[in-house]
Design an enzyme around this catalytic site. Structure first.
Site, PDB file in Angstrom:
ATOM      1  N   LYS A 190     127.545 117.787  63.039  1.00 39.29           N
ATOM      2  CA  LYS A 190     126.421 117.430  62.167  1.00 39.29           C
ATOM      3  C   LYS A 190     126.892 116.496  61.053  1.00 39.29           C
ATOM      4  CE  LYS A 190     123.881 121.537  63.444  1.00 39.29           C
ATOM      5  NZ  LYS A 190     123.469 122.915  63.213  1.00 39.29           N
TER       6      LYS A 190
ATOM      7  N   GLN B 148     123.948 127.220  58.732  1.00 37.56           N
ATOM      8  CA  GLN B 148     124.362 127.374  60.134  1.00 37.56           C
ATOM      9  C   GLN B 148     124.254 128.837  60.570  1.00 37.56           C
ATOM     10  OE1 GLN B 148     125.010 124.835  62.205  1.00 37.56           O
ATOM     11  NE2 GLN B 148     125.274 126.250  63.909  1.00 37.56           N
TER      12      GLN B 148
ATOM     13  N   ASP C 223     115.659 122.311  59.498  1.00 36.42           N
ATOM     14  CA  ASP C 223     115.744 123.066  60.759  1.00 36.42           C
ATOM     15  C   ASP C 223     114.355 123.534  61.214  1.00 36.42           C
ATOM     16  OD1 ASP C 223     118.169 123.451  62.125  1.00 36.42           O
ATOM     17  OD2 ASP C 223     118.937 124.774  60.551  1.00 36.42           O
TER      18      ASP C 223
HETATM   19  N1  GUN Z   1     122.863 127.798  65.357  1.00 37.07           N
HETATM   20  C1  GUN Z   1     122.587 127.478  66.634  1.00 37.07           C
HETATM   21  N2  GUN Z   1     121.627 126.519  66.679  1.00 37.07           N
HETATM   22  C2  GUN Z   1     121.298 126.248  65.405  1.00 37.07           C
HETATM   23  C3  GUN Z   1     120.384 125.337  64.806  1.00 37.07           C
HETATM   24  O1  GUN Z   1     119.642 124.588  65.458  1.00 37.07           O
HETATM   25  N3  GUN Z   1     120.356 125.334  63.451  1.00 37.07           N
HETATM   26  C4  GUN Z   1     121.131 126.166  62.700  1.00 37.07           C
HETATM   27  N4  GUN Z   1     121.009 126.107  61.392  1.00 37.07           N
HETATM   28  N5  GUN Z   1     121.982 127.011  63.218  1.00 37.07           N
HETATM   29  C5  GUN Z   1     122.076 127.047  64.566  1.00 37.07           C
END
Ligand code: GUN
Length: 286
Positions: free
Chosen positions: A52, A96, A119
């Site tokens: 990211k 996350q 998100d």
């Molecule tokens: N963990 C697995 N997929 C995601 C996601 O799309 N966003 C976040 N914040 N954590 C994750």
């Protein structure tokens, strides 16, 4: 012959567009900013967070990364979220998942300013997705929709089967397919005779996290198959929910693992961050 839908290539095209738009925004005085919060030492989460951050650099976003110890209290995380909610440099906040035991993901998400919830996990944004009137796209489902669009197959009137009912993928995926007038069925771990449903799917999206669960005999010939799964098989190889070897001769279109949905999820996060920055700039009359 099946056509392989490459998320790697599609993500590259979309990221180039986002980069151009970001350069435009910067000329107007706004640098889109994303804050990523990682708590604990989960190895898969570390990789996701690194990717990211890399994507932010590639597109030209400002970014802040917080690596917090698993011992941190929920109150301290909420304080950080509060600071970021008020930061002029940060337009998107991402926590996350999964969080270490003892920390309530839902409670923390509820503290993010919905306008910075890139998100689309905050209940306000989840509600907007349900209504079909959303500002932020749920990242993985939105990436899946882009891949379906890239096949040229229209969702309208098609039998769409989603395998998996998670809050992150299955449920919002069903809403996005419904918005495009698909006839949507959601299957899950308690669905008996899964193949009875999947065999009728013109568009099949699997997000259950079970290595090679969907085999070629469970797929309608010519179907569009999108594989969200990221699993290790018995040999330790990274595989999807779909058994690619038996599925590929049957399908019309299929996404590979890796190189399918994965790169698209992060790209959609970048798209949401840019949107959040645009919204912020508009509010500030920039
Ligand atoms: N963990 C697995 N997929 C995601 C996601 O799309 N966003 C976040 N914040 N954590 C994750």
């Amino acid at each position: 012959m099946a056509e392989i839908l490459s998320g790697t290539n599609l993500a590259q095209t979309i990221r180039a567009e986002l980069k151009e738009k970001t350069e435009e925004m910067k000329k107007q005085g706004t640098v889109p900013g994303l804050a990523v919060i990682l708590v604990g030492e989960d190895p898969a989460s570390k990789v996701y967070v690194r990717n990211k951050t890399k994507a932010c650099e590639e597109i030209g976003f400002y970014h802040e990364q917080y690596n917090l110890p698993a011992s941190i209290s929920e109150a301290e995380i909420l304080d950080l979220v509060d600071t970021l909610n008020h930061s002029e440099k940060i337009h998107g906040i991402l926590i996350q998942a999964p969080l270490p035991k003892g920390l309530d993901f839902k409670n923390i998400i509820n503290h993010i300013d919905p306008d910075k919830d890139v998100d689309a996990f905050h209940p306000y944004n989840v509600g907007q997705i349900m209504i079909g009137d959303f500002e932020f796209l749920p990242c993985t489902p939105a990436g899946v929709m882009e891949l379906i669009h890239s096949s040229g197959v229209s969702v309208e009137g098609k039998n769409c089967v989603v395998v998996g009912r998670s809050n992150i993928v299955g449920k919002p995926q069903a809403m996005l397919l419904l918005k495009e007038n698909g006839t949507v069925t959601v299957c899950h771990s308690r669905t008996p005779n899964l193949a009875d449903y999947t065999r009728n799917a013109d568009i099949l999206v699997s997000a259950v996290g079970k290595a090679e669960l969907i085999t070629g005999d469970m797929i309608k010939p010519g179907a569009v198959v999108i594989d969200v799964g990221m699993n290790r098989n018995e040999e330790g190889k990274l595989v999807g929910d779909v058994d690619f070897a038996t599925a590929e001769p049957v399908v019309g279109y299929i996404t590979p693992v890796p190189g399918g949905v994965g790169p698209m999820t992060i790209t959609m996060l970048m798209k949401n961050t840019l949107r959040a920055a645009q919204k912020w700039a508009k509010k500030k009359n920039l």
